[in-house]
Design a protein around this motif. Structure first.
Motif, PDB file in Angstrom:
ATOM      1  N   LEU A  68       0.821  -1.208   0.000  1.00 25.51           N
ATOM      2  CA  LEU A  68       0.000   0.000   0.000  1.00 25.51           C
ATOM      3  C   LEU A  68       0.854   1.257   0.000  1.00 25.51           C
ATOM      4  N   GLY A  69       1.959   1.255   0.705  1.00 24.79           N
ATOM      5  CA  GLY A  69       2.787   2.438   0.833  1.00 24.79           C
ATOM      6  C   GLY A  69       3.741   2.673  -0.322  1.00 24.79           C
ATOM      7  N   THR A  70       3.674   1.857  -1.376  1.00 26.56           N
ATOM      8  CA  THR A  70       4.617   1.978  -2.482  1.00 26.56           C
ATOM      9  C   THR A  70       4.534   3.355  -3.137  1.00 26.56           C
ATOM     10  N   GLN A  71       3.305   3.870  -3.294  1.00 25.17           N
ATOM     11  CA  GLN A  71       3.164   5.172  -3.950  1.00 25.17           C
ATOM     12  C   GLN A  71       3.712   6.293  -3.064  1.00 25.17           C
ATOM     13  N   LEU A  72       3.596   6.125  -1.744  1.00 23.68           N
ATOM     14  CA  LEU A  72       4.047   7.165  -0.835  1.00 23.68           C
ATOM     15  C   LEU A  72       5.538   7.059  -0.513  1.00 23.68           C
ATOM     16  N   ARG A  73       6.017   5.834  -0.372  1.00 28.79           N
ATOM     17  CA  ARG A  73       7.404   5.618   0.032  1.00 28.79           C
ATOM     18  C   ARG A  73       7.917   4.354  -0.655  1.00 28.79           C
ATOM     19  N   PRO A  74       8.420   4.470  -1.853  1.00 29.86           N
ATOM     20  CA  PRO A  74       8.888   3.264  -2.543  1.00 29.86           C
ATOM     21  C   PRO A  74      10.079   2.630  -1.826  1.00 29.86           C
ATOM     22  N   ASP A  75      10.004   1.311  -1.658  1.00 24.39           N
ATOM     23  CA  ASP A  75      11.086   0.552  -1.035  1.00 24.39           C
ATOM     24  C   ASP A  75      11.945  -0.078  -2.121  1.00 24.39           C
ATOM     25  N   PHE A  76      12.545   0.726  -2.941  1.00 26.17           N
ATOM     26  CA  PHE A  76      13.323   0.229  -4.066  1.00 26.17           C
ATOM     27  C   PHE A  76      14.597  -0.429  -3.573  1.00 26.17           C
ATOM     28  N   ASP A  77      14.838  -1.661  -4.027  1.00 29.10           N
ATOM     29  CA  ASP A  77      16.051  -2.402  -3.704  1.00 29.10           C
ATOM     30  C   ASP A  77      16.480  -3.098  -4.996  1.00 29.10           C
ATOM     31  N   PRO A  78      17.578  -2.670  -5.610  1.00 27.42           N
ATOM     32  CA  PRO A  78      17.963  -3.221  -6.904  1.00 27.42           C
ATOM     33  C   PRO A  78      18.271  -4.714  -6.888  1.00 27.42           C
ATOM     34  N   SER A  79      18.524  -5.282  -5.701  1.00 26.97           N
ATOM     35  CA  SER A  79      18.840  -6.711  -5.642  1.00 26.97           C
ATOM     36  C   SER A  79      17.780  -7.512  -4.877  1.00 26.97           C
ATOM     37  N   ARG A  80      16.606  -6.934  -4.671  1.00 24.33           N
ATOM     38  CA  ARG A  80      15.560  -7.601  -3.891  1.00 24.33           C
ATOM     39  C   ARG A  80      15.148  -8.925  -4.530  1.00 24.33           C
ATOM     40  N   HIS A  81      15.007  -8.964  -5.843  1.00 20.88           N
ATOM     41  CA  HIS A  81      14.589 -10.187  -6.533  1.00 20.88           C
ATOM     42  C   HIS A  81      15.667 -11.275  -6.432  1.00 20.88           C
ATOM     43  N   ILE A  82      16.920 -10.877  -6.429  1.00 20.52           N
ATOM     44  CA  ILE A  82      18.017 -11.847  -6.290  1.00 20.52           C
ATOM     45  C   ILE A  82      18.063 -12.380  -4.860  1.00 20.52           C
ATOM     46  N   THR A  83      17.850 -11.517  -3.895  1.00 21.09           N
ATOM     47  CA  THR A  83      17.792 -11.946  -2.491  1.00 21.09           C
ATOM     48  C   THR A  83      16.649 -12.932  -2.285  1.00 21.09           C
ATOM     49  N   ALA A  84      15.501 -12.650  -2.894  1.00 18.55           N
ATOM     50  CA  ALA A  84      14.350 -13.561  -2.775  1.00 18.55           C
ATOM     51  C   ALA A  84      14.690 -14.930  -3.362  1.00 18.55           C
ATOM     52  N   TRP A  85      15.373 -14.953  -4.507  1.00 20.13           N
ATOM     53  CA  TRP A  85      15.762 -16.230  -5.110  1.00 20.13           C
ATOM     54  C   TRP A  85      16.721 -16.991  -4.186  1.00 20.13           C
ATOM     55  N   ASP A  86      17.690 -16.287  -3.638  1.00 18.94           N
ATOM     56  CA  ASP A  86      18.632 -16.917  -2.701  1.00 18.94           C
ATOM     57  C   ASP A  86      17.897 -17.508  -1.493  1.00 18.94           C
ATOM     58  N   GLN A  87      16.901 -16.787  -0.995  1.00 17.28           N
ATOM     59  CA  GLN A  87      16.124 -17.280   0.145  1.00 17.28           C
ATOM     60  C   GLN A  87      15.302 -18.509  -0.230  1.00 17.28           C
ATOM     61  N   HIS A 125      14.725  -7.551 -14.457  1.00 18.86           N
ATOM     62  CA  HIS A 125      14.761  -6.893 -13.157  1.00 18.86           C
ATOM     63  C   HIS A 125      13.734  -7.450 -12.184  1.00 18.86           C
ATOM     64  N   THR A 126      13.243  -8.633 -12.480  1.00 25.97           N
ATOM     65  CA  THR A 126      12.324  -9.308 -11.566  1.00 25.97           C
ATOM     66  C   THR A 126      12.704 -10.784 -11.506  1.00 25.97           C
ATOM     67  N   LEU A 127      12.189 -11.439 -10.495  1.00 28.94           N
ATOM     68  CA  LEU A 127      12.345 -12.882 -10.393  1.00 28.94           C
ATOM     69  C   LEU A 127      11.003 -13.508 -10.738  1.00 28.94           C
ATOM     70  N   GLU A 128      10.986 -14.312 -11.765  1.00 26.99           N
ATOM     71  CA  GLU A 128       9.808 -15.119 -12.050  1.00 26.99           C
ATOM     72  C   GLU A 128      10.211 -16.566 -11.800  1.00 26.99           C
ATOM     73  N   PHE A 129       9.442 -17.256 -10.985  1.00 32.66           N
ATOM     74  CA  PHE A 129       9.807 -18.619 -10.609  1.00 32.66           C
ATOM     75  C   PHE A 129       8.576 -19.510 -10.623  1.00 32.66           C
ATOM     76  N   SER A 130       8.829 -20.796 -10.688  1.00 30.46           N
ATOM     77  CA  SER A 130       7.760 -21.780 -10.520  1.00 30.46           C
ATOM     78  C   SER A 130       8.216 -22.757  -9.442  1.00 30.46           C
ATOM     79  N   ALA A 131       7.262 -23.173  -8.618  1.00 29.65           N
ATOM     80  CA  ALA A 131       7.560 -24.098  -7.538  1.00 29.65           C
ATOM     81  C   ALA A 131       6.440 -25.120  -7.440  1.00 29.65           C
TER      82      ALA A 131
END
Length: 182
Positions: A68-87, A125-131
């Protein structure tokens, strides 16, 4: 809808990894049915085995979380998708059950059967995955193991006592024979 519902994070999650978007979910409930004839009047529940639930999910994680807060305060992280994949890979490697939150249901005791990342020019610039995931059934055998271990211990002690009694009896017989021979 209550005001509080606007601030609750309802995104799908695999364990502790939040997914921004679930593109596709398949929820599968199956049963194994006997191939053999069933007698008239027999309980059919004995001839139908419910199998563990399976869920397939195609998801996407971006560099900016969809909140919800993306429009007010973007939480931009250039490596967020890579971190998610690692997790996700780390969660796959632990081989331990986790909670899966989807749009239809919250599943407990889920484990990975497969995990794949899809990379293309559009998903740079995104992670698309299937599980593919499956619920794992856990049996609690502590009581049975303790009982069996105690019974085995009793049997071993009884066998040892019997062997000792046999050895004492044999020794007494040999002493009696030796004294009788003198």
């Amino acid at each position: 809808m209550a005001l509080a519902d606007l601030f609750v994070d309802r995104r799908p999650r695999l364990g502790h990894v939040a997914i921004d978007l679930s593109l596709e979910e398949t929820h599968e409930y199956t049963a194994r049915v006997t191939d053999y004839p069933v007698e008239r009047g027999a309980m059919f529940t004995d001839h139908i085995q419910i199998m563990p639930e399976r869920v397939s999910i195609v998801g996407r994680v971006s560099r900016t979380p969809a909140t919800l807060g993306t429009q007010l305060r973007p939480d931009f992280d250039p490596s967020r998708h890579i971190t998610a994949w690692d997790q996700l890979v780390e969660l796959f490697g632990t081989r331990t059950p986790f909670v899966l939150v989807t749009s239809l249901h919250v599943y407990t005791s889920m484990v990975f059967e497969s995990l794949a990342a899809v990379r293309s020019f559009e998903t740079t610039h995104t992670l698309e995955f299937s599980a593919s995931l499956r619920r794992i059934e856990t049996a609690f055998t502590t009581f049975a193991e303790t009982t069996v271990a105690a019974e085995l211990q009793d049997m071993a002690e009884a066998a040892a006592n019997t062997a000792m009694q046999g050895a004492v009896a044999a020794e007494e017989a040999s002493v009696a024979a030796a004294t009788g021979a003198l």
